[in-house]
Design an enzyme around this catalytic site. Structure first.
Site, mmCIF file in Angstrom:
data_model
loop_
_atom_site.group_PDB
_atom_site.id
_atom_site.type_symbol
_atom_site.label_atom_id
_atom_site.label_comp_id
_atom_site.label_asym_id
_atom_site.label_seq_id
_atom_site.Cartn_x
_atom_site.Cartn_y
_atom_site.Cartn_z
ATOM 1 N N ASN A 1 -7.019 1.481 -0.865
ATOM 2 C CA ASN A 1 -7.264 2.659 -0.123
ATOM 3 C C ASN A 1 -6.069 3.473 0.159
ATOM 4 O O ASN A 1 -6.026 4.595 -0.234
ATOM 5 C CB ASN A 1 -7.946 2.370 1.233
ATOM 6 C CG ASN A 1 -9.031 1.537 1.138
ATOM 7 O OD1 ASN A 1 -9.546 1.168 -0.004
ATOM 8 N ND2 ASN A 1 -9.393 0.846 2.013
ATOM 9 N N ASP A 2 -5.014 3.009 0.671
ATOM 10 C CA ASP A 2 -3.741 3.706 0.986
ATOM 11 C C ASP A 2 -2.930 3.729 -0.325
ATOM 12 O O ASP A 2 -2.331 4.781 -0.522
ATOM 13 C CB ASP A 2 -3.044 3.145 1.980
ATOM 14 C CG ASP A 2 -3.529 3.440 3.264
ATOM 15 O OD1 ASP A 2 -3.701 4.733 3.497
ATOM 16 O OD2 ASP A 2 -3.537 2.562 4.413
ATOM 17 N N CYS B 1 -7.373 -6.175 -0.978
ATOM 18 C CA CYS B 1 -8.324 -6.040 0.323
ATOM 19 C C CYS B 1 -8.929 -4.617 0.486
ATOM 20 O O CYS B 1 -9.603 -4.249 1.372
ATOM 21 C CB CYS B 1 -7.876 -6.510 1.555
ATOM 22 S SG CYS B 1 -6.428 -5.727 2.185
ATOM 23 N N GLU C 1 0.839 -1.151 -0.051
ATOM 24 C CA GLU C 1 0.045 0.076 0.153
ATOM 25 C C GLU C 1 0.946 1.137 -0.028
ATOM 26 O O GLU C 1 0.377 2.415 0.048
ATOM 27 C CB GLU C 1 -1.063 -0.010 0.945
ATOM 28 C CG GLU C 1 -0.447 -0.180 2.527
ATOM 29 C CD GLU C 1 -1.675 -0.566 3.657
ATOM 30 O OE1 GLU C 1 -2.598 -0.287 3.311
ATOM 31 O OE2 GLU C 1 -1.041 -0.974 4.619
HETATM 32 C C1 PEP Z 1 -6.226 -0.273 2.515
HETATM 33 O O1 PEP Z 1 -5.230 0.687 2.750
HETATM 34 O O2 PEP Z 1 -6.567 -0.478 1.340
HETATM 35 C C2 PEP Z 1 -6.687 -1.143 3.579
HETATM 36 C C3 PEP Z 1 -7.428 -2.014 3.420
HETATM 37 O O3 PEP Z 1 -6.361 -0.747 4.804
HETATM 38 P P1 PEP Z 1 -6.954 0.245 5.490
HETATM 39 O O4 PEP Z 1 -8.223 0.728 4.679
HETATM 40 O O5 PEP Z 1 -7.531 -0.249 7.020
HETATM 41 O O6 PEP Z 1 -6.087 1.272 5.697
HETATM 42 MG MG MG Z 2 -4.310 0.648 4.730
#
Ligand code: PEP
Ligand code: MG
Length: 580
Positions: A456-457, A504, A433
């Site tokens: 997401n990150d 994920c 990420e």
């Molecule tokens: C992400 O960063 O995509 C992730 C699944 O972790 P979080 O959303 O908890 O940072």
């Molecule tokens: Mg993350």
């Protein structure tokens, strides 16, 4: 027309007439009393508690006749709280020592309970303060002479708006005419929200001040999918919400039938579709929605709202609950990913100029090796009960993986020395990420058993777009060519080293992206339970070969908008072909 937004606490869409229920706390003045009035006040308190008990018993019998025994559990809890001698003893003590009236003393007792519950570690137990509040409010109403009948029955199709809404209120709802619930307070893990979901009743919570602004009888739309509450909708909004509602309900109905179907493409290619979870209750839901285990368990939720880190035994118990809920499928436990926007008590966000680039996730864990090993030992111990995978968040380079793995080996040695069982071959993975991890993916792949991409990150760091900044949301683009190139590189590196590539981030749960992710070669997607069936439906309509062509086609474009247009056109073509 006016739109409010709150917490989407229970999915579904409903439209109806608003019925505002004044469930606000009884107004109870506190005033000093002379010493000769102490006996009178303690007697009033005892009488109010007895009256409330009689009311609850009557309610219990009524509910047993109308709704069956199933949900009477909440009334039982309320009766138990009422029967607890501490309630009357502590309040009587406050009346005597504080020389104040019974109502004021009862409010003070409630205040003490609130403080005690706030320090409870388990978020589920902590939220049970709402049951205590409900009971005390009933006693207060009884003292003020108000009828404690929780709410009147209404005619016609209504949507209830209340400041608060207790589980007992929920049970008295007439399901034939109450269509949805809006509250000003409450969260997703409250009993009320749990019951709303269990009863399949759309709910939006945390809509501040709504009962002050809204009038009985006004038309309202509750969107439990988005958390929107639309008051006095215009015709166009009403029509589009109606279509959205019909579509949602039809698809849900059809989709649930597909939960047992395998996640496999038309040309026989399997993909693991798993769930992302935060609290133990979600484990069963993942399986109910046809998920083959948990691909991301965000353990940081267990560490929040407390002054001390949970010890090894507490962590073990929590992870075991989750493991039992998802058995025999694998449970992927991510080590603590705190920091950034997920603050633990004692962390001061203002202390870091750039929290998203600060002491978070694996950096935090490595800075406190003893605490980290506690978590690793707890995870290892639960691996003795069934398939468990360990996942390290926010890895930026080789040193971090090696140090984390070395601590894992130490934890294993400690367990071996004490004769504690664990799975010595437990799988270890890293989240990809951070752009540096993408660049080093070929090296990292040699160190671990699997990759899981946190889009997401990854999108946030690749595009330098704060994932939480609503003003930049249009620039937060999963289909950005830089992101797609990163995803391709990650899969190639994983497969080059013979390990699975999982994903994920939220991107996994959007059916539009499924052909691309499948075509790029991802082996596993993990998402919120509610998304699994939709994604599986698209997967079962695809062939791997066609998805690979679509994914390849994406690389011919140079902007996210072009890729998105292309992707939509391909899907439309597929639909047209399947109709032909
Ligand atoms: C992400 O960063 O995509 C992730 C699944 O972790 P979080 O959303 O908890 O940072
Ligand atoms: Mg993350």
């Amino acid at each position: 027309m006016r739109t409010f937004s709150g917490i989407a606490a229970s999915p579904g869409i409903a439209m109806g007439r608003l019925c505002v229920i004044d469930r606000r706390r009884a107004v109870v003045p506190e005033y000093p009393i002379p010493s000769e009035a102490v006996c009178h006040e303690t007697a009033r308190l005892a009488q109010a508690i007895e009256n409330t008990r009689v009311e609850l018993e009557a309610l219990k019998s009524r509910l047993a006749e109308t709704s069956g025994e199933d949900h009477l559990f909440f009334i039982e809890i309320h009766l138990m709280i009422l029967a607890d001698d501490r309630l009357i003893n502590e309040t009587t003590e406050i009346i005597k020592t504080g020389m104040i009236n019974a109502e004021g003393a009862l409010r003070r007792t409630l205040h003490r309970y609130r403080e005690t519950f706030a320090s409870i570690d388990d978020p589920y137990l902590r939220e049970r303060i709402s049951d205590v509040e409900t009971v005390i409010e009933r006693v207060l109403r009884s003292m003020s002479g108000e009828t404690a009948e929780p709410f009147p029955q209404h005619e016609g199709q209504i949507i209830i708006a209340a400041h608060d809404f207790s589980p007992a209120d929920m049970l008295q709802i007439n399901r034939t005419n109450v269509l949805a619930i809006i509250t000003e307070i409450g969260g997703r893990t409250s009993h009320t929200a749990i019951l709303a979901r269990a009863l399949d009743l759309p709910a939006v919570m945390g809509v501040e001040g709504i009962t002050d602004l809204l009038l009985d009888g006004v038309a309202v739309i509750v969107d439990g999918l988005s958390g929107a509450v639309i008051v006095d909708p215009d015709q166009e909004t009403f029509q589009s919400s109606l279509r959205r509602k019909q579509h949602y309900e039809y698809v849900e109905y059809e989709l649930l039938k597909t939960a047992p179907l395998p996640a496999v493409t038309r040309d026989g290619h399997s993909m693991q579709l798993r769930g992302n979870v935060e609290i133990p209750e979600e484990g069963a839901s993942v399986l109910g929605h046809g998920g083959s285990g948990v691909g991301l368990y965000r353990t940081e939720m267990l560490f929040m709202n407390r002054t001390f880190m949970p010890d090894e035994e507490e962590q073990l118990a929590t992870y075991q609950t989750m493991q039992q809920a998802v058995a025999p499928h694998p449970l992927t436990i991510r080590t603590l990913d705190a920091g950034g926007d997920k603050l633990l008590d004692g962390m001061d966000q203002a202390a870091e100029a750039n929290p998203a680039l600060g002491v978070r996730a694996i950096r935090l864990s490595l800075s406190m090796p003893d605490e980290f090993k506690k978590q690793l030992r707890a995870i290892l111990r639960v691996s003795a009960d069934g398939p468990v995978r360990i996942m390290f968040p926010m890895i930026s380079g080789m040193e971090e993986v090696r140090t984390a793995k070395a601590l894992l080996e130490e934890a294993k040695r400690e367990l071996t020395a004490s004769g504690t069982p664990f799975d010595s071959a437990v799988q270890v993975g890293v989240m990809i990420e951070i752009p540096a991890a993408v660049t080093l993916a070929d090296l990292l792949a040699r160190e671990v058993d699997f990759f899981s991409v946190g889009t997401n990150d990854l999108i946030q760091y690749t595009l330098a777009i704060d994932r939480g900044n609503e003003q930049l949301s249009h620039l937060y683009q999963p289909l950005h060519p830089a992101v797609l190139r990163s995803l391709r590189r990650i899969v190639q590196a994983a497969h080059g080293a013979g390990i699975p590539a999982c994903l994920c981030g939220e991107m996994a749960g959007d059916p539009l992206y499924l052909p691309v992710l499948l075509g790029l070669g991802f082996d596993e997607l993990s998402m919120g339970a509610g998304s699994i069936l939709r994604v599986k439906q698209i997967l079962r309509r695809c062939t791997l070969e066609r998805a690979a062509r679509i994914a390849e086609g994406c690389f011919a474009f140079s902007t996210a908008a072009e890729v998105e247009m292309y992707l939509k056109s391909q899907i439309t073509m597929d639909v047209a072909e399947s109709i032909d």
